[in-house]
Motif scaffolding. Sequence first.
Motif, short mmCIF file in Angstrom:
data_model
loop_
_atom_site.label_atom_id
_atom_site.label_comp_id
_atom_site.label_asym_id
_atom_site.label_seq_id
_atom_site.Cartn_x
_atom_site.Cartn_y
_atom_site.Cartn_z
N ARG A 1 0.94 -1.04 -0.12
CA ARG A 1 0.07 0.20 0.11
C ARG A 1 1.11 1.15 -0.03
O ARG A 1 1.79 1.46 1.03
CB ARG A 1 -1.00 -0.12 1.29
N ASP B 1 1.32 5.53 -1.83
CA ASP B 1 1.07 6.56 -2.74
C ASP B 1 1.78 6.34 -4.29
O ASP B 1 1.19 6.11 -5.26
CB ASP B 1 1.43 7.82 -2.23
N ILE B 2 3.01 5.98 -4.06
CA ILE B 2 3.68 5.83 -5.30
C ILE B 2 4.58 4.63 -5.24
O ILE B 2 5.00 4.43 -4.22
CB ILE B 2 4.81 7.18 -5.86
N HIS B 3 4.58 3.60 -6.23
CA HIS B 3 5.08 2.49 -5.96
C HIS B 3 5.78 2.09 -7.24
O HIS B 3 5.43 2.40 -8.56
CB HIS B 3 4.01 1.52 -5.81
N LEU C 1 -3.11 -0.72 -9.01
CA LEU C 1 -3.65 0.44 -9.15
C LEU C 1 -4.91 0.40 -9.04
O LEU C 1 -5.89 1.13 -8.51
CB LEU C 1 -3.23 1.06 -10.53
N ARG C 2 -5.76 -0.76 -10.08
CA ARG C 2 -7.12 -0.87 -9.90
C ARG C 2 -7.95 -1.32 -8.75
O ARG C 2 -9.01 -0.76 -8.52
CB ARG C 2 -7.39 -1.98 -11.05
N GLY D 1 -6.95 0.15 -5.75
CA GLY D 1 -6.71 1.04 -4.83
C GLY D 1 -5.52 0.98 -4.14
O GLY D 1 -5.25 1.69 -3.07
N HIS D 2 -4.45 0.20 -4.32
CA HIS D 2 -3.44 -0.12 -3.12
C HIS D 2 -2.38 0.86 -3.56
O HIS D 2 -1.55 1.12 -2.64
CB HIS D 2 -2.82 -1.66 -3.36
N ILE D 3 -2.40 1.47 -4.69
CA ILE D 3 -1.26 2.72 -4.98
C ILE D 3 -2.34 3.71 -5.86
O ILE D 3 -3.24 3.38 -6.46
CB ILE D 3 -0.34 1.96 -5.81
N ARG D 4 -1.56 4.98 -5.86
CA ARG D 4 -2.13 5.92 -6.74
C ARG D 4 -1.56 6.09 -8.10
O ARG D 4 -2.19 6.43 -9.13
CB ARG D 4 -2.25 7.29 -5.88
N ARG D 5 -0.42 5.82 -7.82
CA ARG D 5 0.50 6.00 -9.06
C ARG D 5 1.78 4.96 -9.18
O ARG D 5 2.16 4.52 -8.11
CB ARG D 5 1.29 7.70 -9.23
N GLN E 1 -1.19 7.21 -15.11
CA GLN E 1 -0.94 6.52 -14.00
C GLN E 1 0.19 5.72 -13.78
O GLN E 1 0.56 5.64 -12.56
CB GLN E 1 -2.27 6.36 -13.19
#
Length: 236
Positions: free
Chosen positions: A18, A20-22, A37-38, A40-44, A70
């Motif tokens: 989890r 924000d950026i991974h 991403l799909r 919701g574990h990361i934002r970008r 993204q």
Amino acid sequence: MTLPALDARLEAVLRLIRADIHADIGSDHAHLPVALLRRGHIRRGVIVELNPGPLAHARRNVALAGLCGQLEVRHGNGLDPLAPGEVPSVSMTGMGALTMRGILERGAARQVRPDAVTVQPNDDPRSLRDWALGAGYHLRAERLASGHWTYPVLRFERAEGPDPAYEGLPRDAARRYGPLLLREGDALLRRQVHADVTRLTPLAAPGRPAALELATAQAALTWLEAQPSLDAGVER
């Protein structure tokens, strides 16, 4: 576009991430970052690939998934395409543990030291546990996933001081089999330890490397069997 469902090992990796950026290093088909991403574990996300075939494969799947805004696909070796402090979380899957360790050590030499590292090596993860112990990371979670063989999945996070995960455990057994897995009495781990004892016993003549490995497996087995809460429902 609907990509194929993740297999058990990648599903285990996904559940430990989890951020924000991974960044996913050596992503190949990009199924993991797309799913991250799909769900919701990361934002970008950043996808790093070295070889032309997997690089094109990743770019194609990201485009077909409609996620080019993204998920950025970069060409490069290991953590080289990442700037210091750019990405707080990285993952590596499907490589040898020593290869992963080399990537992390070369990244650290460039001051690329993510806050969190999630790995799924295809072999003994001991060298990665040793890397974390010496590099200022604590083991926060570990899992075993079934597949062609049993895959270890580990998550490390930067932290100060000795790693409390190893406290009170036989050190070599914890390094080999995983301190958190030993504490949890994971059923897959118990089967692995029993299998190792059976396999190594006829090979462990004095002075042979197998003798040390057998001693480690026996220490793990002794510790597991001393835990009263692990007895119920576990096949011996």
